[in-house]
Each structure stands twice: as structure tokens, then as C-alpha cells.
Design an enzyme around this catalytic site. Structure first.
Site, PDB file in Angstrom:
ATOM      1  N   GLU A 179      31.326  29.102  41.391  1.00 15.32           N
ATOM      2  CA  GLU A 179      31.339  27.879  41.124  1.00 15.32           C
ATOM      3  C   GLU A 179      32.514  27.256  41.319  1.00 15.32           C
ATOM      4  O   GLU A 179      33.190  26.612  40.423  1.00 15.32           O
ATOM      5  CB  GLU A 179      30.751  27.561  39.902  1.00 15.32           C
ATOM      6  N   GLU A 373      22.016  32.269  41.544  1.00 17.31           N
ATOM      7  CA  GLU A 373      21.916  31.936  40.057  1.00 17.31           C
ATOM      8  C   GLU A 373      20.648  30.789  39.922  1.00 17.31           C
ATOM      9  O   GLU A 373      20.824  29.649  40.820  1.00 17.31           O
ATOM     10  CB  GLU A 373      23.068  31.024  39.272  1.00 17.31           C
TER      11      GLU A 373
END
Ligand code: P53
Length: 480
Positions: A179, A373
Site C-alpha cells: 500500500e 487483500e
């Protein structure tokens, strides 16, 4: 039809949220270790409060987490039982280089992951390795100012060279930074940034991000040199932004908000800073620390695939609209979407938004995607046998797997695999809680660190096994 043959089904974890063993095997400390549970967590992870060491007043969940450091064989065996084709995990940088700037790596740390990868291969599980999942050795923060300092690019290079060399043949899927856009929202947790009073935080974040982008490009280059089999991906906290209404101001806000997040992936996947971003920096008077050769280097070393996390869509609202209500949501500001239901933590549940996100990322980058995810953080209530009938989680996941199948089958999006988040219960990154669980496997441990650490498959365990066995075709299930 449906999911392609060889689709990589699996689950995902991050070192600091599951390993524990924070001071074992010569491991050094990292930013992610010193973020406590409780009300100070948010100011600390967002860089509003500096906190670089343990103290007596806080509980630090990462110290022991779910102790996967000592349970990994048992845990990977359970992943094997579910039929995982891949397991996404992250390397704790400070196990390999405890301080971050040493010349030689720490053998105990290297051996730990080698054993872990071998264990995966025993069950036919292909490791997918996040090189850094938010962690930065504390020494690099104190001594060099973390990613604000260009020297970090060299330290990262040392790390990746060691990893690619040592794990050649054991690992071929790599993600450079988890991220990467988190640096903009949670700069301490996301990248170990701390700020002085009065410091220009935007300058610091964009500078650090430039260094991470260079580091990511170097990793990509070196990975391919060391083993042409290596596949390297970038990773973003993904999700489309909806305009709150069809009011043009709301639509424009959604467009702008999305581009804030995309700019880093634009560099990693397309090789260039987008013009809207450079224009914005120009207006703000921010100069990136670009050195000769940087831009060409970024251009030449783009990633092989684009990976992302997806939990919830976001809603943007224009400056001229004051009719709206904000939702708790996560670290990303969002207003409440009146058409969606929320999780217990206020994250809005939106399977069709997942299909939209897959399509928009594929339209933009035209590279294979990897969903690394996705999942539902929820409170689980085990019965006297520690068994959890997590129908709510199965319901969430079944709808998301169906939406992903539509994106692949109907829309033609290329997707390499899907690893659900927190396939075994672990510590929440956002809140530090154990209570916010994502797993197919229940772990007996509470927010304060009490519990036996015993692992027990939940109802979703067998459901996911069936999904994998049918290569995503059979997502059916029955309520108890
Ligand atoms: P948790 C929000 C806040 C922190 C990390 O989040 C986040 C997000 C959501 O995008 O990103 C990822 O644990 C992250 C994982 C994290 C997961 O979301 O707050 O890569 O480390 O655990 C879920 O529920």
C-alpha cells in the site's frame, strides 16, 4: 470460463501483524513494533505524535502478535488443508538487517524465512512476498530520517539483493511496498516518517515517496537480473471513489481524490509521474528531489503486475456540498454511502464496487492485476469448542469472489490471483485490536494479549476450501 487455470488462490498476512518474536533471532526494532493499542495509536501512525520506543503506559500488540514466529509450521499446514496455491507474507526488514544499514545480513533472520518458504512448498504453496509491509527499522528513522533520506534507497537495495539471491528458486512473486499510497495517510506506520514542529509535511511525504519509487524500480531491475523468473508487483490500497451525487462538483472531487492515490502506481506501472501531479506540486511550490537519471530509471523499470487491497469503496463530496455525513471508515476520508451496509468498523460493504475497482485499475494500467487483500474484519464469538460460525464473513467473501469472477469472465480483466486478508486472525493494522478478525482460522488471543494462541478452523475454513477446489465456481453455502 470463469477463473483461469492456475489462478492463485490463497491468503495474506504481514510480519508485524502475525509473527511476534520481536526480539528473537537477533531481530531489531521497527516503526511497526512501537505503535500501541489504544487512543494514541491513530496520532502515532499518522505522524501527529512522535513515539519511537516502548514505554510502560502502552500495550504493544506486535511484540507477540499471534506468535507465528513459533507456529508457522502448524499455520502453513492449515493453509495447505484449505488448498492454498499461494501464501502472501511479508519479510520483517529488521530480521534481515536489524538496524538497516549493516553490510552483512543476519543469518538467523534469513534462515527463518527460508524454513518458512520450504514449508510452503511442502504443500505446493507458492510464496508471494511483500518486501516491506509498512516496516522500517527504527535505527534508520533515528539516524537518517527514514525514507526522507535518499540513503534509504541503497539500504533497501542491500535488502533486496540479499533476498533475491538467497531465495532464488524458492520465491518468484514479489511486492515492493505494501500500500505505497499509505505514506500519504499514515506516514509513520506506512513509511516510518516522523515530523518536526513546523516541518512541511507534504514536502516530506512526496520526497520520501520519490525515494520509495526509486527503491521499487531498483528492486524490479535487480529481481529480473538475478532471476528472469521473478515477477514484481506494486501494491496500492485500492478502491474507486464514487461522487456523492451527479452534481458536477461531487464528480470532480471523486476524480481528484482517485488521482491522489493513483499517482504512485502511475509511476510504478507506467513509468512516469503523471502531469496532473507535477502541476499540483508546481502550484504548491514543492520540488521533488529528482536527480539526473532518476526519471529514465523509473521509466525503464516498471512492474510486471499491479496488486491492490480492496475492502470498501469511498465517497467524495465537492466543496460546494454540505448535505453529507462522514462515515467512520478507515484511514481514507469518506462520506457515508446511503446505499451500502457497513461492517462493525464502519467500512462499507460493496461487492460491485470491487468489480468496478478491478475494471478501473485494468483500464488504467493494462497489466495483470493481483488481488492481495480483501475480507471482512468482524467480531467473532466462539462456542465452547472455540468454533466460530462466521456466516457474515462467508457472505461477504462469496459476494466478492462472485464479483471478481464477473470482472474476469464478463469484462475480461486479467487477474493472477486472490489472497484474502488475514487468512488467520491477526492484529489489526488500523486499530491494533485482535478483536477485529478476518481469518478462516480462529486464534485464541484477546486485545490485551490474553489467550492460549490455540488455532481453530472456523466455518469459513471449509467454505474457502470448497471455493479453491472448484477454482472459484462454487461459492454456495448454507446458513446454520
Ligand atoms: P485493519 C486501513 C488502515 C490501515 C491499513 O486493515 C490498511 C487499511 C485499509 O486499506 O491497509 C491494509 O487491520 C493493510 C493491512 C491491514 C488491512 O488493510 O485496520 O495492508 O496491513 O491489516 C486491514 O482492519
Amino acid at each position: 470460463m470463469g477463473f483461469p487455470k492456475g489462478f492463485l488462490w490463497g491468503g495474506a498476512t504481514a510480519a508485524n501483524q502475525c509473527e511476534g518474536g520481536y526480539n528473537e533471532g537477533g531481530r531489531g526494532l521497527a516503526n511497526v513494533d512501537v505503535v500501541p493499542l489504544g487512543e494514541d495509536r491513530f496520532p502515532i501512525i499518522t505522524g501527529k505524535m512522535n513515539h519511537l520506543a516502548f514505554d510502560e503506559d502502552h500495550f504493544y500488540p506486535a511484540k507477540e502478535a499471534i506468535d507465528m514466529y513459533h507456529h508457522f509450521k502448524e499455520d502453513i499446514k492449515l493453509f495447505g488443508e484449505m488448498g492454498f496455491k499461494t501464501y502472501r507474507l511479508s519479510i520483517a526488514w529488521s530480521r534481515i538487517f536489524p538496524k538497516g544499514d549493516e553490510a552483512e545480513p543476519n543469518e538467523a533472520g534469513l534462515k527463518f524465512y527460508e524454513d518458512l518458504f520450504n514449508e510452503c512448498h511442502k504443500y505446493g504453496i507458492e510464496p508471494l512476498v511483500t518486501i516491506t509491509h509498512f516496516d522500517c527499522p527504527i535505527h534508520l528513522i533515528k539516524e537518517y530520517g527514514g525514507w526522507k533520506n535518499r540513503k534509504l534507497v541503497d539500504f533497501y537495495e542491500n535488502l533486496v539483493r540479499v533476498l533475491f539471491t538467497r531465495y532464488k528458486g524458492l520465491v518468484k512473486y514479489w511486492l515492493t511496498f505494501n500500500e505505497i499510497n499509505m505514506i500519504l495517510h499514515a506516514p509513520f506506520m506506512g513509511a516510518g516518517l516522523t515530523f518536526e514542529d513546523g516541518e512541511d509535511q507534504e514536502l516530506a511525504k512526496y520526497t520520501a515517496a520519490h525515494h520509495e519509487l526509486l527503491a521499487s524500480a531498483r528492486a524490479t531491475k535487480i529481481a529480473h537480473e538475478i532471476d528472469p523468473e521473478n515477477q514484481v508487483g506494486c501494491m496500492m490500497a485500492g478502491a474507486v471513489y464514487y461522487p456523492y451525487s451527479c452534481r458536477p462538483g461531487d464528480v470532480w472531487a471523486a476524480y481528484e481524490d482517485a488521482r491522489d492515490e493513483y499517482y504512485l502506481i502511475d509511476v510504478q506501472a507506467r513509468g512516469e509521474y503523471p502531469r496532473y501531479f507535477l502541476k499540483r506540486l508546481e502550484r504548491k511550490g514543492i520540488a521533488l528531489p529528482i536527480e539526473d537519471g532518476d526519471l529514465a530509471f523509473l521509466k525503464e523499470n516498471t512492474v510486471d503486475f499491479v496488486s491492490f487491497s480492496y475492502y470498501a469503496t469511498r465517497v467524495s463530496v465537492g466543496d460546494d456540498n454540505d448535505e453529507v455525513e462522514f462515515t467512520a471508515s478507515n484511514i481514507f476520508d469518506s462520506v457515508k454511502n446511503p446505499y451500502l451496509e457497513s461492517s462493525e468498523w464502519g467500512w462499507q460493504i460493496d461487492p460491485l464496487g470491487f468489480r468496478t475497482t478491478l475494471n478501473s485499475l485494468y483500464d488504467r494500467y493494462q497489466k495483470p492485476l493481483f488481488v492481495v487483500e480483501n475480507g471482512l474484519g468482524a467480531v467473532d464469538t466462539p462456542d465452547e469448542n472455540s468454533y466460530v460460525a462466521d456466516d457474515y464473513r462467508i457472505d461477504y467473501m462469496a459476494k466478492h469472489v462472485d464479483a471478481m469472477r464477473d470482472a474476469i469472465d464478463i469484462d475480461g480483466v486479467e487477474v493472477l490471483g486472490y489472497t484474502s486478508w488475514g487468512c488467520i486472525d491477526l492484529v489489526s493494522a488500523g486499530t491494533g485490536e485482535m478483536k477485529k478478525r478476518y481469518g478462516f482460522i480462529y486464534v485464541d488471543r484477546d486485545n490485551e494479549g490474553n489467550g492460549t494462541l490455540k488455532r481453530t478452523p472456523k466455518k469459513s475454513f471449509n467454505w474457502y476450501k470448497q471455493v479453491i477446489a472448484s477454482n472459484g465456481e462454487d461459492t454456495s453455502w448454507q446458513k446454520d
